[in-house]
Design an enzyme around this catalytic site. Structure first.
Site, mmCIF file in Angstrom:
data_model
loop_
_atom_site.group_PDB
_atom_site.id
_atom_site.type_symbol
_atom_site.label_atom_id
_atom_site.label_comp_id
_atom_site.label_asym_id
_atom_site.label_seq_id
_atom_site.Cartn_x
_atom_site.Cartn_y
_atom_site.Cartn_z
ATOM 1 N N HIS A 96 0.754 -1.331 0.055
ATOM 2 C CA HIS A 96 -0.107 -0.135 0.088
ATOM 3 C C HIS A 96 0.810 1.227 -0.017
ATOM 4 C CE1 HIS A 96 -3.864 -1.542 0.000
ATOM 5 N NE2 HIS A 96 -3.583 -2.544 0.814
ATOM 6 N N HIS B 18 0.299 -8.164 -0.874
ATOM 7 C CA HIS B 18 0.059 -8.233 -2.495
ATOM 8 C C HIS B 18 0.631 -7.708 -3.471
ATOM 9 C CE1 HIS B 18 -2.681 -4.892 -1.286
ATOM 10 N NE2 HIS B 18 -3.108 -5.607 -0.478
ATOM 11 N N ASN C 172 -0.572 -5.095 -6.545
ATOM 12 C CA ASN C 172 -1.838 -4.408 -6.226
ATOM 13 C C ASN C 172 -1.523 -3.101 -5.093
ATOM 14 O OD1 ASN C 172 -2.988 -7.456 -6.505
ATOM 15 N ND2 ASN C 172 -3.662 -5.901 -7.687
ATOM 16 N N ARG D 271 12.124 2.443 -16.878
ATOM 17 C CA ARG D 271 12.936 3.444 -16.140
ATOM 18 C C ARG D 271 12.579 3.772 -14.832
ATOM 19 N NH1 ARG D 271 13.281 5.318 -21.610
ATOM 20 N NH2 ARG D 271 11.362 6.442 -21.299
ATOM 21 N N HIS E 179 -7.497 -9.783 -9.541
ATOM 22 C CA HIS E 179 -6.327 -8.737 -8.788
ATOM 23 C C HIS E 179 -5.235 -8.840 -9.836
ATOM 24 C CE1 HIS E 179 -8.680 -8.737 -5.265
ATOM 25 N NE2 HIS E 179 -8.034 -7.778 -4.794
ATOM 26 N N ASP F 150 -6.831 -12.586 0.759
ATOM 27 C CA ASP F 150 -7.175 -11.214 0.870
ATOM 28 C C ASP F 150 -8.584 -11.263 0.991
ATOM 29 O OD1 ASP F 150 -6.759 -8.477 1.485
ATOM 30 O OD2 ASP F 150 -6.741 -7.942 -0.746
HETATM 31 ZN ZN LIG Z 1 -6.030 -7.059 2.682
#
Ligand SMILES: [Zn+2]
Length: 378
Positions: free
Chosen positions: A188, A209, A212, A220, A244, A267
């Site tokens: 994240h 993950h 994602n 580059r 996903h 997940d």
């Molecule tokens: Zn999660």
């Protein structure tokens, strides 16, 4: 009491062989080839794989771990057990520190009961730009002191923290968490390649993950994906639900990281095992249509309705992994990341008898946990 399972196709990381195994007091005592020395319970030539280990899971059967409700959490664990998951970590999503602490305190009891293998804080120390289904108004900058409070609430059962390494205070928090034995997962995150390397240097060992909720690969600007894939210290999570991550990208990650650094996760969220409809993930409203969970506001993918048996089957049938590779990425590798591989994660003498019996088409025919069938006897 001793039980022999015979006429089985036993899948280990080394290969698939026809044989038998005996179980005593919840543990595997012998694994043999050919016909069993004494008549046992015949599995009719079906495959036996180790129980699945899901290191990233938010719930199922209508129950959501982030609420901390124990009855609902038990139902979610039971649902995933029917789909072959015998070891699982409960993942919490971004919330206030007070709510996270109380959910962790509640779920810690289920860890003490042996239902859960730990708790994962997927937020609140994540990037606003890459927050996916997390409530952006509740994101926070990490401090070692605040994290120590969350850790304490979980009474030793907080096993994992997802953190965006580029946030102010993140590197110190990573060092503190790693020193406390918490698995630090990078994700994240809006970090670039170099920032991600700093996070790994500080103690990050898992990619939350992969692909994602992070910048994509660029020739580059390689970003976090290249850093996480190429570093031998990192094990990558992948959501293999066909939504996903494209199978080709899954193969690409697997070809670089290999079976010992790749683990499939679900997940999964509350709608898993339920019908389409409206659900919540933490403080966010989620609409599930055709099994795909998306935020009502903005449409971000909001977890999955995946179970580990489906992830396993897709790995073999869609992605092209061999059965020995598939048992590693669904069982042994996540068990190793959790530090549980001396107990679970493969079919070997001395390990806990957590087993899944699969049909020729790799559908679940039976699940055994600690030596007892949890489904009808296959
Ligand atoms: Zn999660």
């Amino acid at each position: 009491m001793s039980l022999t399972l015979s006429d089985a196709r036993i899948v280990t990381p080394e290969g698939v062989h026809e044989g038998w195994l005996t179980i005593e007091d919840g543990r595997i005592t012998h694994v043999g080839r050919g016909s069993a020395p004494r008549a046992g319970h015949s599995l009719g030539g079906r495959h036996v794989v180790p129980g699945f280990v899901d290191i990233h899971n938010h719930g199922g059967a209508g129950g959501s771990f982030p609420t901390g409700e124990q009855d609902k959490a038990r139902e979610a664990v039971a649902l995933h057990l029917r789909h072959g998951t015998t070891t699982m970590v409960a993942s919490l999503v971004t919330d206030t520190p007070e709510n996270l602490a109380s959910a962790a305190a509640s779920l810690a009891e289920l860890c003490e009961d042996g239902l859960l293998a730990g708790i994962h804080f997927e937020g609140p120390y994540i990037s606003k730009a890459r927050c996916g289904a997390h409530n952006p108004s509740l994101l926070r900058e990490p401090t070692p002191a605040e994290f120590a409070g969350l850790l304490k609430a979980g009474r030793g059962h907080v096993r994992m923290l997802t953190i965006a390494t580029e946030l102010p205070g993140a590197l110190d928090t990573i060092r503190t968490a790693a020193a406390e034995g918490v698995i630090v997962a990078l994700g994240h995150s809006d970090a670039d390649y170099d920032q991600t390397l700093e996070g790994i240097e500080a103690g990050g060992t898992v990619a939350t993950h992969l692909y994602n909720a992070m910048p994509p690969l660029g020739h580059r600007a390689p970003g976090p994906i290249a850093a996480l894939l190429e570093d031998e210290r990192v094990t990558v999570e992948l959501i293999n639900d066909g939504v996903h991550v494209h199978s080709a990208m899954l193969r690409l990650a697997f070809d670089v990281a290999g079976p010992s650094r790749t683990m499939l996760i679900t997940d999964a969220m509350a709608a898993t095992g339920m019908g389409d409809g409206t659900y919540v993930l933490g403080s966010m409203q989620v609409d599930v249509a055709d099994g795909v969970a998306r935020l009502v506001e903005g449409g971000s993918i909001a977890g999955s309705t995946l179970t580990m048996d489906v992830a396993f089957r897709r790995a073999v049938q869609e992605v092209g992994l061999s059965l020995p590779e598939a048992v590693q990425v669904t069982s042994l590798t996540p068990a190793r990341v959790l530090g549980l591989d001396s107990k679970v994660g493969s079919i070997a003498a001395g390990k806990v008898a957590d087993l899944v019996v699969l049909s020729d088409s790799l559908e679940v025919d039976g699940v055994m946990q600690r030596g007892a069938w949890t489904t009808t006897e296959p």
